[in-house]
Design a protein around this motif. Structure first.
Motif, mmCIF file in Angstrom:
data_model
loop_
_atom_site.group_PDB
_atom_site.id
_atom_site.type_symbol
_atom_site.label_atom_id
_atom_site.label_comp_id
_atom_site.label_asym_id
_atom_site.label_seq_id
_atom_site.Cartn_x
_atom_site.Cartn_y
_atom_site.Cartn_z
ATOM 1 N N UNK A 365 -3.469 -4.718 0.328
ATOM 2 C CA UNK A 365 -3.177 -6.267 0.168
ATOM 3 C C UNK A 365 -2.782 -6.430 -1.325
ATOM 4 N N UNK A 366 -3.495 -5.901 -2.090
ATOM 5 C CA UNK A 366 -3.247 -6.279 -3.543
ATOM 6 C C UNK A 366 -2.086 -5.543 -3.954
ATOM 7 N N UNK A 367 -1.707 -4.315 -3.642
ATOM 8 C CA UNK A 367 -0.403 -3.826 -3.987
ATOM 9 C C UNK A 367 0.795 -4.635 -3.445
ATOM 10 N N UNK A 368 0.634 -5.033 -2.333
ATOM 11 C CA UNK A 368 1.605 -6.024 -1.422
ATOM 12 C C UNK A 368 1.734 -7.134 -2.293
ATOM 13 N N UNK A 369 0.791 -7.868 -2.751
ATOM 14 C CA UNK A 369 0.920 -9.109 -3.800
ATOM 15 C C UNK A 369 1.594 -8.782 -4.974
ATOM 16 N N UNK A 370 1.276 -7.538 -5.419
ATOM 17 C CA UNK A 370 1.993 -7.307 -6.490
ATOM 18 C C UNK A 370 3.528 -6.983 -6.550
ATOM 19 N N UNK A 371 4.106 -6.666 -5.633
ATOM 20 C CA UNK A 371 5.505 -6.290 -5.040
ATOM 21 C C UNK A 371 6.141 -7.872 -5.291
ATOM 22 N N UNK A 372 5.396 -9.069 -4.807
ATOM 23 C CA UNK A 372 6.118 -10.230 -5.091
ATOM 24 C C UNK A 372 6.346 -10.598 -6.494
ATOM 25 N N UNK A 373 5.243 -10.201 -7.337
ATOM 26 C CA UNK A 373 5.379 -10.514 -8.661
ATOM 27 C C UNK A 373 6.335 -9.835 -9.488
ATOM 28 N N UNK A 374 6.530 -8.410 -9.035
ATOM 29 C CA UNK A 374 7.681 -7.623 -9.507
ATOM 30 C C UNK A 374 8.976 -8.089 -9.355
ATOM 31 N N UNK A 375 9.207 -8.219 -8.064
ATOM 32 C CA UNK A 375 10.270 -9.119 -7.523
ATOM 33 C C UNK A 375 10.596 -10.510 -8.384
ATOM 34 N N UNK A 376 9.673 -11.116 -8.574
ATOM 35 C CA UNK A 376 10.038 -12.610 -9.278
ATOM 36 C C UNK A 376 10.301 -12.206 -10.555
ATOM 37 N N UNK A 377 9.767 -11.036 -11.406
ATOM 38 C CA UNK A 377 10.067 -10.736 -12.492
ATOM 39 C C UNK A 377 11.367 -10.065 -12.898
ATOM 40 N N UNK A 378 11.931 -9.572 -11.797
ATOM 41 C CA UNK A 378 13.270 -8.869 -11.734
ATOM 42 C C UNK A 378 12.985 -7.613 -12.236
#
Length: 521
Positions: A365-378
């Protein structure tokens, strides 16, 4: 937040579903590269002036360009290389300069002096440094049927356009081989006899070697475009080209003063396979494209080409996708192994599958949430971001373990599942927050490192910080909710199991503490 999550499990379950969906969508949009995007603040101006000595290149081209680009705002250093037939002026800017604006400023300054450069020199080309311009895949082409010049024509006319239509491919360069050229050998005695000069001959040839639009004709309700064909297509066309006139007005043809032949152009590079001269196809990807996906599309297209042109062999000589796949697979495997080992150790100490499942679910779950942040930062998935995820996997379970262990302690005190989940999580949330932010304080300052090192370490810092913040969020919301719903084993049974395995260790540890803490002074 803790009370809400325990009292409203359906809402939290829906939140989990939404976050997982967003995480999966973000993962599909993340590019896959070997390194993060690195923008080195430099611009290079390339100008070609064939068959001119380095000293003349420096005086005629390099120095004027250096003087022009030195006035651009934010310039840190200007360096140049003057070689035979080419000038390269590199302008380095201060870190943090917007390279797009800087490159446009350089183009504007160079445009001001273009009229003062030699007429035969090529137009200056302004190039930005971009690590994505490293070739992603290269092929060596050879054929027993076609000559090298014929093979190069096929590659340029057929293969290049086909490969450049592939999604994610920016351009295709053809390296090696030599094109056929018209060579004109002038008889010096004859041009002296006719009182002609080389510049006059060159001017006549250049002015007549192109096609011209000649208007249109209306015919039977149709518009027919007319063209005047002047481009040379054979030796005869060149030989019959008028290059001057005698005093009596008689035209002087090129064949009267020289000889025209077709020969291969001057060799500027080699491409060999097993010591046999060949031609290389070099493919570049578009900025931000997934390198591995582009590489796979190219390989699929190459199979189509091989079926259509069986007499032309294409041998893969370099594939960046292989290195990326190898590096990322190892990093992902290490993260998975770390997560599995962490879950096994949790089970070893808790001796229960269900709480182990609750703690282990915090990792994905923590890793999946991290993907959202990485996508937002480009960002892309690369060695630094994947390394940050692997590094964060070992730390993100700490908060979950503390929360679930304290919830167990409250159950042992006789509290119900929901009451124990709320009280246990509320009791330690401040401590786990302090622990999480302490770890974040170690990595987050990396985003302030300047230069190229900073561009490499910033994705690592953002990734680790995102993983830890996601783990804190999961620990104070999702874990209390899951614990109150899943973990309902009797306290006596749990205590008996844990006492059987860890009783001797606890007693031994207690004796050590009594010996050193309670020792008389």
């Amino acid at each position: 937040m803790i009370k809400f999550s325990v009292k409203h499990p359906v809402s939290i379950a829906m939140l989990i579903g939404v976050l997982i969906t967003l995480g999966v969508i973000s993962l599909t949009r993340l590019g896959l590269d070997f390194f993060p995007d690195i923008n080195y603040p430099s611009v290079t101006v390339i100008t070609q002036y064939q068959n001119v000595a380095p000293e003349d290149i420096e005086e005629l081209i390099t120095k004027p360009i250096e003087g022009a680009v030195s006035t651009v705002s934010g310039v840190k250093k200007v360096t140049s290389i003057s070689a035979e037939g080419v000038s390269a002026v590199t302008v380095e800017f201060e870190w943090g300069t917007n390279l797009d604006f800087a490159a446009q400023d350089v183009r504007d300054k160079v445009a001001l002096i273009e009229d003062y450069l030699p007429e035969d020199a090529s137009k200056p080309i302004v190039l930005k440094f971009d690590i994505s311009q490293i070739p992603i895949i290269e092929y060596i082409a050879y054929s027993d049927r076609y000559k090298l010049t014929e093979l190069k024509d096929i590659l340029r006319d057929e293969f290049k356009s086909f490969l450049e239509r592939i999604e994610g491919v920016a351009s295709v360069d053809i390296v090696g081989g030599r094109d056929l050229q018209y060579w004109v050998t002038i008889d010096l005695e004859k041009i002296a006899q006719y009182n002609l000069s080389f510049s006059q001959i060159t001017q006549f040839i250049a002015m007549n070697n192109f096609n011209l639009p000649s208007g249109k004709v209306d015919y039977k309700h149709k518009n027919i475009l007319l063209r005047t064909i002047g481009q040379y297509n054979s030796i005869e066309d060149l030989e019959n080209q008028v290059v001057g006139y005698t005093p009596k007005g008689t035209p002087i043809f090129l064949k009267d003063i020289g000889k025209v032949t077709i020969e291969e152009e001057e060799r500027l590079g080699y491409a060999k396979l097993n010591n046999k001269e060949s031609i290389a196809l070099v493919l570049y990807k578009q900025s931000g494209a997934n390198t591995l996906q582009v590489s796979n599309r190219v390989k699929k297209a190459i199979k189509t080409i091989n079926a259509k042109y069986p007499s032309i062999k294409l041998v893969e000589s370099f594939d960046q996708g292989k290195f990326i796949k190898l590096a990322t697979s190892r990093t992902v495997n290490n993260a998975i192994v770390g997560a599995v080992l962490a879950a096994l150790l949790i089970f070893l100490f808790l001796m229960d599958v269900r709480p182990t499942f609750v703690v282990a679910i915090a990792i994905p779950l923590s890793v999946v949430l991290t993907f959202i942040v990485l996508n937002a930062f480009g960002y892309t998935l690369n060695m630094m971001t994947l390394g940050g995820i692997a590094l964060g996997v070992g730390m993100l379970v700490d908060a979950a373990i503390v929360v679930i262990e304290n919830i167990f302690r409250h159950e042992e005190m006789g509290e119900g599942p929901k009451e124990a989940a709320m009280n246990g999580a509320q009791e330690v949330w401040l401590a786990i927050s302090a622990s999480t932010f302490t770890n974040i304080a170690v990595f987050l300052p990396l985003i302030y490192i300047g230069g190229m090192i900073g561009q490499i370490t910033k994705p690592l810092a953002v990734t680790v910080t995102s993983v830890l913040l996601a783990s804190l969020f999961v620990s104070v919301t999702i874990i209390p909710m899951l614990t109150s719903q899943i973990v309902k084993r009797k306290v006596a049974v749990k205590e008996a199991t844990r006492e059987y395995w860890f009783g001797p260790i606890k007693r031994f540890y207690r004796k050590i503490l009594e010996k050193f803490v309670l020792r008389k002074r």
